[in-house]
Design a protein around this motif. Structure first.
Motif, PDB file in Angstrom:
ATOM      1  N   ASP A  43    -150.120 -76.259  57.136  1.00  0.00           N
ATOM      2  CA  ASP A  43    -149.945 -75.636  58.473  1.00  0.00           C
ATOM      3  C   ASP A  43    -150.073 -77.192  59.431  1.00  0.00           C
ATOM      4  N   GLY A  44    -148.682 -77.433  59.786  1.00  0.00           N
ATOM      5  CA  GLY A  44    -148.715 -78.626  60.508  1.00  0.00           C
ATOM      6  C   GLY A  44    -148.527 -79.956  59.511  1.00  0.00           C
ATOM      7  N   ASN A  45    -147.595 -79.559  58.453  1.00  0.00           N
ATOM      8  CA  ASN A  45    -147.349 -80.673  57.402  1.00  0.00           C
ATOM      9  C   ASN A  45    -146.609 -81.772  58.142  1.00  0.00           C
ATOM     10  N   PRO A  46    -146.921 -82.962  58.297  1.00  0.00           N
ATOM     11  CA  PRO A  46    -146.289 -84.203  58.745  1.00  0.00           C
ATOM     12  C   PRO A  46    -144.832 -84.126  58.373  1.00  0.00           C
ATOM     13  N   ALA A  47    -144.370 -83.694  57.371  1.00  0.00           N
ATOM     14  CA  ALA A  47    -142.913 -83.646  56.738  1.00  0.00           C
ATOM     15  C   ALA A  47    -142.109 -83.062  57.843  1.00  0.00           C
ATOM     16  N   GLU A  48    -142.825 -82.324  58.750  1.00  0.00           N
ATOM     17  CA  GLU A  48    -142.017 -81.436  59.688  1.00  0.00           C
ATOM     18  C   GLU A  48    -141.204 -82.528  60.597  1.00  0.00           C
ATOM     19  N   LEU A  49    -141.936 -83.569  60.926  1.00  0.00           N
ATOM     20  CA  LEU A  49    -141.347 -84.780  61.716  1.00  0.00           C
ATOM     21  C   LEU A  49    -140.174 -85.405  61.258  1.00  0.00           C
ATOM     22  N   PHE A  50    -140.189 -85.522  59.715  1.00  0.00           N
ATOM     23  CA  PHE A  50    -139.042 -86.278  59.403  1.00  0.00           C
ATOM     24  C   PHE A  50    -137.973 -85.040  59.093  1.00  0.00           C
ATOM     25  N   GLU A  51    -138.131 -83.674  58.943  1.00  0.00           N
ATOM     26  CA  GLU A  51    -137.449 -82.945  59.140  1.00  0.00           C
ATOM     27  C   GLU A  51    -136.412 -83.054  60.358  1.00  0.00           C
ATOM     28  N   LYS A  53    -136.389 -85.326  62.702  1.00  0.00           N
ATOM     29  CA  LYS A  53    -135.744 -86.585  62.690  1.00  0.00           C
ATOM     30  C   LYS A  53    -134.105 -86.444  61.867  1.00  0.00           C
ATOM     31  N   GLY A  54    -134.220 -85.847  60.583  1.00  0.00           N
ATOM     32  CA  GLY A  54    -133.223 -85.762  59.983  1.00  0.00           C
ATOM     33  C   GLY A  54    -132.193 -84.753  60.488  1.00  0.00           C
ATOM     34  N   GLU A  55    -132.712 -83.801  61.051  1.00  0.00           N
ATOM     35  CA  GLU A  55    -131.569 -82.831  61.730  1.00  0.00           C
ATOM     36  C   GLU A  55    -130.840 -83.474  62.898  1.00  0.00           C
ATOM     37  N   GLU A  56    -131.853 -84.417  63.559  1.00  0.00           N
ATOM     38  CA  GLU A  56    -130.938 -85.103  64.705  1.00  0.00           C
ATOM     39  C   GLU A  56    -129.920 -85.948  64.133  1.00  0.00           C
ATOM     40  N   LEU A  57    -130.321 -86.687  63.046  1.00  0.00           N
ATOM     41  CA  LEU A  57    -129.304 -87.726  62.545  1.00  0.00           C
ATOM     42  C   LEU A  57    -128.149 -87.027  62.093  1.00  0.00           C
ATOM     43  N   TRP A  58    -128.451 -85.979  61.127  1.00  0.00           N
ATOM     44  CA  TRP A  58    -127.013 -85.182  60.690  1.00  0.00           C
ATOM     45  C   TRP A  58    -126.109 -84.826  61.820  1.00  0.00           C
ATOM     46  N   LYS A  59    -126.631 -84.421  63.046  1.00  0.00           N
ATOM     47  CA  LYS A  59    -125.830 -84.024  64.036  1.00  0.00           C
ATOM     48  C   LYS A  59    -125.359 -85.061  64.835  1.00  0.00           C
ATOM     49  N   GLN A  60    -125.976 -86.480  64.786  1.00  0.00           N
ATOM     50  CA  GLN A  60    -125.708 -87.435  65.724  1.00  0.00           C
ATOM     51  C   GLN A  60    -124.546 -88.356  65.278  1.00  0.00           C
ATOM     52  N   LYS A  61    -123.583 -88.526  66.276  1.00  0.00           N
ATOM     53  CA  LYS A  61    -122.388 -89.333  65.831  1.00  0.00           C
ATOM     54  C   LYS A  61    -122.948 -90.902  65.503  1.00  0.00           C
ATOM     55  N   ARG A  62    -122.819 -91.447  64.465  1.00  0.00           N
ATOM     56  CA  ARG A  62    -123.068 -92.586  64.183  1.00  0.00           C
ATOM     57  C   ARG A  62    -122.045 -93.441  63.226  1.00  0.00           C
ATOM     58  N   ALA A 137    -135.131 -89.180  56.087  1.00  0.00           N
ATOM     59  CA  ALA A 137    -135.373 -88.003  56.853  1.00  0.00           C
ATOM     60  C   ALA A 137    -134.022 -87.187  56.597  1.00  0.00           C
ATOM     61  N   ILE A 138    -132.767 -87.599  56.549  1.00  0.00           N
ATOM     62  CA  ILE A 138    -131.768 -86.854  56.268  1.00  0.00           C
ATOM     63  C   ILE A 138    -131.901 -85.807  54.987  1.00  0.00           C
ATOM     64  N   THR A 139    -132.281 -86.741  53.853  1.00  0.00           N
ATOM     65  CA  THR A 139    -132.770 -85.904  52.835  1.00  0.00           C
ATOM     66  C   THR A 139    -133.717 -84.991  52.862  1.00  0.00           C
ATOM     67  N   THR A 140    -134.793 -85.041  53.841  1.00  0.00           N
ATOM     68  CA  THR A 140    -135.658 -84.164  53.954  1.00  0.00           C
ATOM     69  C   THR A 140    -135.335 -82.920  54.650  1.00  0.00           C
ATOM     70  N   TYR A 141    -134.310 -83.192  55.546  1.00  0.00           N
ATOM     71  CA  TYR A 141    -133.773 -82.094  56.251  1.00  0.00           C
ATOM     72  C   TYR A 141    -132.685 -81.236  55.725  1.00  0.00           C
ATOM     73  N   VAL A 142    -132.050 -81.766  54.919  1.00  0.00           N
ATOM     74  CA  VAL A 142    -130.879 -81.157  54.022  1.00  0.00           C
ATOM     75  C   VAL A 142    -131.549 -80.209  52.966  1.00  0.00           C
ATOM     76  N   ALA A 143    -132.585 -81.047  52.418  1.00  0.00           N
ATOM     77  CA  ALA A 143    -133.277 -80.181  51.338  1.00  0.00           C
ATOM     78  C   ALA A 143    -134.187 -79.092  51.936  1.00  0.00           C
ATOM     79  N   THR A 144    -134.718 -78.947  52.946  1.00  0.00           N
ATOM     80  CA  THR A 144    -135.510 -78.166  53.586  1.00  0.00           C
ATOM     81  C   THR A 144    -134.426 -76.978  53.865  1.00  0.00           C
ATOM     82  N   GLN A 145    -133.394 -77.020  54.093  1.00  0.00           N
ATOM     83  CA  GLN A 145    -132.637 -75.774  54.234  1.00  0.00           C
ATOM     84  C   GLN A 145    -132.213 -75.046  53.062  1.00  0.00           C
TER      85      GLN A 145
END
Length: 273
Positions: A43-51, A53-62, A137-145
């Motif tokens: 409940d409040g897993n710090p991994a949420e912060l990485f997730e 950030k990963g979502e932002e990077l996934w959708k960000q033009k880079r 961060a991107i890996t965490t976001y994608v895996a969490t889906q």
């Protein structure tokens, strides 16, 4: 503010697990106390912060091409994330190779965003800064889906079958100054080192265990670890030379453990000691 809340929860959970240990004489085992500790941290897993950030990077033009990763094909079609993680590593026709999530993401960052491949592979092991931290961060976001979905790695292609057999050999290979293998820690039922349970990964360990629990947040060092990092650290602990990031060896081990985890539910992002 988010970081402060997470910090308070970590302190509270640490206090509670000490209290749980204190009453172990009344019937609570050390294993039960650790389980309660992880449940409270969830409940409040710090991994949420990485997730996040990963979502932002996934959708960000880079990158030099200034595009997002939203058309990255992880095996289920451009931009499709749900269920992709629980089918990786897998064979990709466009590269002619079996790839895990991290190496496939690097492929997309190179081909779609224009990043330099050598630079990304050099940065990848540095998980706390630069593009190495971004990849985590991107890996965490994608895996969490794919959280809650069940692993179902393909063994249809000949190269997938080969990687499984190579991974199996590596898992049982003994060597180094202590004559260790992966099976030294993860080859029997009921293993433990200190208070840490060691699942038997030569067979299906069950839901949310082993391969089905990474990426995970490590409370002991306040870091988010992906499977590549986890495997490299296992080699370090065995006193083996650490493999290069994205090596065939680490991907083969991922195939072996992933196939063995068939039907297990992913709990990513998990939390570890």
């Amino acid at each position: 503010m988010k970081h402060a809340v997470v910090h308070r929860r970590l302190l509270a959970a640490a206090s509670l697990v000490l209290a749980s240990s204190a009453v172990s004489a009344q019937g609570n085992s050390a294993t039960d106390a650790i389980a309660k500790y992880r449940e409270m941290l969830q409940d409040g897993n710090p991994a949420e912060l990485f997730e996040m950030k990963g979502e932002e990077l996934w959708k960000q033009k880079r990158g030099p091409k200034n595009v997002t990763l939203e058309q990255c094909d992880l095996g289920k079609g451009p931009g499709v994330l749900a269920g992709a993680f629980t089918e990786l590593p897998r064979f990709f026709k466009d590269t002619g190779k079996v790839m895990d999530l991290e190496t496939r993401l690097i492929h997309c960052m190179v081909t779609q965003q224009g990043f330099n491949e050598a630079d990304l592979y050099k940065a990848a092991p540095t998980i706390g800064k630069g593009e190495g931290a971004n990849l985590v961060a991107i890996t965490t976001y994608v895996a969490t889906q794919s959280k809650g979905m069940r692993f179902n790695l393909s063994q249809a292609h000949e190269k997938e079958k080969t990687m499984y057999e190579v991974g199996k050999r590596l898992f049982f290979q003994r060597g180094g100054p202590h004559d260790f293998a992966c099976t030294t820690c993860h080859g029997t039922d009921g293993g433990r080192i200190r208070l840490q349970d060691l699942p038997n990964l030569t067979k299906n360990p069950g839901d949310g265990i082993g391969f089905a629990a990474w990426p995970a947040y490590r409370v002991s060092n306040s870091q988010m670890w992906t499977m590549q990092k986890r495997l490299n650290d296992c080699y370090r602990q065995q006193r083996f030379p650490e493999p290069q990031f994205g090596s065939d060896a680490t991907i083969a081990l991922g195939v072996y453990m992933g196939v063995n985890a068939k039907g297990a539910e992913s709990i990513v992002p998990a939390i570890k000691r």
